[in-house]
Design a protein around this motif. Structure first.
Motif, mmCIF file in Angstrom:
data_model
loop_
_atom_site.group_PDB
_atom_site.id
_atom_site.type_symbol
_atom_site.label_atom_id
_atom_site.label_comp_id
_atom_site.label_asym_id
_atom_site.label_seq_id
_atom_site.Cartn_x
_atom_site.Cartn_y
_atom_site.Cartn_z
ATOM 1 N N ALA A 117 0.646 -1.073 0.193
ATOM 2 C CA ALA A 117 0.282 0.009 0.065
ATOM 3 C C ALA A 117 0.895 1.103 0.108
ATOM 4 C CB ALA A 117 -1.346 -0.002 1.267
ATOM 5 N N LEU A 118 2.302 0.895 1.004
ATOM 6 C CA LEU A 118 3.214 3.080 0.545
ATOM 7 C C LEU A 118 4.112 1.915 -0.132
ATOM 8 C CD1 LEU A 118 3.550 2.226 4.156
ATOM 9 C CD2 LEU A 118 1.886 4.003 2.945
ATOM 10 N N GLY A 119 3.925 1.636 -1.120
ATOM 11 C CA GLY A 119 4.775 1.798 -2.771
ATOM 12 C C GLY A 119 5.590 0.929 -2.198
ATOM 13 N N GLY A 120 6.170 0.264 -1.759
ATOM 14 C CA GLY A 120 7.248 -0.452 -1.442
ATOM 15 C C GLY A 120 8.222 0.157 -1.281
ATOM 16 N N TRP A 121 9.872 0.446 -1.257
ATOM 17 C CA TRP A 121 10.754 0.870 -0.739
ATOM 18 C C TRP A 121 10.979 2.089 -1.799
ATOM 19 C CZ3 TRP A 121 10.658 -4.118 -0.581
ATOM 20 C CH2 TRP A 121 10.956 -4.345 0.857
ATOM 21 N N MET A 122 11.237 3.606 -1.131
ATOM 22 C CA MET A 122 11.819 4.346 -2.319
ATOM 23 C C MET A 122 12.218 4.635 -3.155
ATOM 24 S SD MET A 122 10.807 7.300 1.036
ATOM 25 C CE MET A 122 10.386 9.050 -0.821
ATOM 26 N N ALA A 123 11.998 5.603 -3.961
ATOM 27 C CA ALA A 123 12.982 6.046 -5.117
ATOM 28 C C ALA A 123 14.079 6.158 -5.488
ATOM 29 C CB ALA A 123 12.017 5.640 -6.637
#
Length: 259
Positions: A173-179
């Motif tokens: 839901a949080l999109g995984g790890w940050m880019a």
């Protein structure tokens, strides 16, 4: 029917020789009845340098992808991670005995806890270990606490993102790890803390290897301009999530994965 926890590992050629020790630490884990683990190793790149070090184990899945950094590799690994929970294990680190069982006990016991962390010891090149004096108390971590500490203490969190175990649905839901080129795991940790209560175990859960080739020891990682930019984005994301007032729902146990 067995339930599964997915261990996710990003690896590149320099860290691949450590996979054997990481695998040994996984094999030493004793899980609660009815549980099993899978290990998803995702190479950050498509060279031939990593595959020879991948353990020959039916529980291990190895995938490759174009280079994008450890955050991209871990997020891509989620395509093959079907466990109810996702545990981070960097290629050069080692879990301590009982670490997975402690994570599962907390997450299964309280649906209001979205993620867990634990105490870390630095594993030095000579085999000695070094602890940290700033570990919080054993128990729940309330929303916003990690971010507040991080801001007050020079962008250093008092719990280590390399020990993270998280509900898979919350992670997705949080999109995984940050880019980001680095600090992608800190960014995820602060995002989780913005929307969900966590947990810290004072029992050592990870040996964090210190060695010459690790990414966090390279000059670009501490470049002031890039670091300031990374921290700005991480902080903005955490503030935005907290500002929306969205909380992770108190759900029951996730649907079990089948072997």
């Amino acid at each position: 029917m067995r339930r599964r926890v997915s261990i996710v590992t990003a690896v590149h050629a320099p860290s691949a020789p450590f996979l054997a020790e990481a695998h040994e630490s996984l094999c030493a884990q004793e899980l609660p009845d009815g549980w099993t683990w899978q290990w998803v190793i995702q190479q950050d790149g498509e060279t031939d340098d990593v595959r020879p070090y991948v353990p020959d184990d039916a529980r291990v899945t190895f995938r490759q992808g174009r280079p994008g950094g450890p955050g991209v590799a871990r997020t891509m690994a989620l395509a093959h991670a079907d466990g109810a929970y996702v545990k981070v294990l960097d290629a050069d680190d080692q879990l301590t005995p009982g670490a997975l069982a402690r994570d599962l006990t907390v997450l299964e016991g309280d649906p209001g806890i979205g993620w867990t962390t634990s105490r870390v010891l630095d594993l030095m090149p000579d085999g000695s270990t070094v602890g940290f004096p700033t570990d919080p108390d054993d128990g729940p971590i309330e929303r916003g606490v990690v971010t507040e500490y991080w801001v007050r203490n020079g962008f250093r969190a008092q719990v280590h993102p390399a020990t993270l175990c998280v509900r898979r649905d919350l992670l997705v839901a949080l999109g995984g790890w940050m880019a980001l080129p680095a600090s992608e795991d800190t960014g995820l940790l602060l995002a989780l803390n913005s929307v969900s209560r966590g947990w810290f175990s004072r029992r050592v859960g990870l040996l964090y290897r210190k060695w010459e080739g690790q990414v966090t020891g390279q000059a670009p990682h501490v470049d002031p301009a890039e670091r300031d930019a990374r921290m700005a984005v991480v902080a903005a994301r955490a503030r935005a999530l907290a500002g929306f007032g969205w909380h992770a729902p108190l759900t029951g146990s996730p649907t079990p994965a089948t072997d």
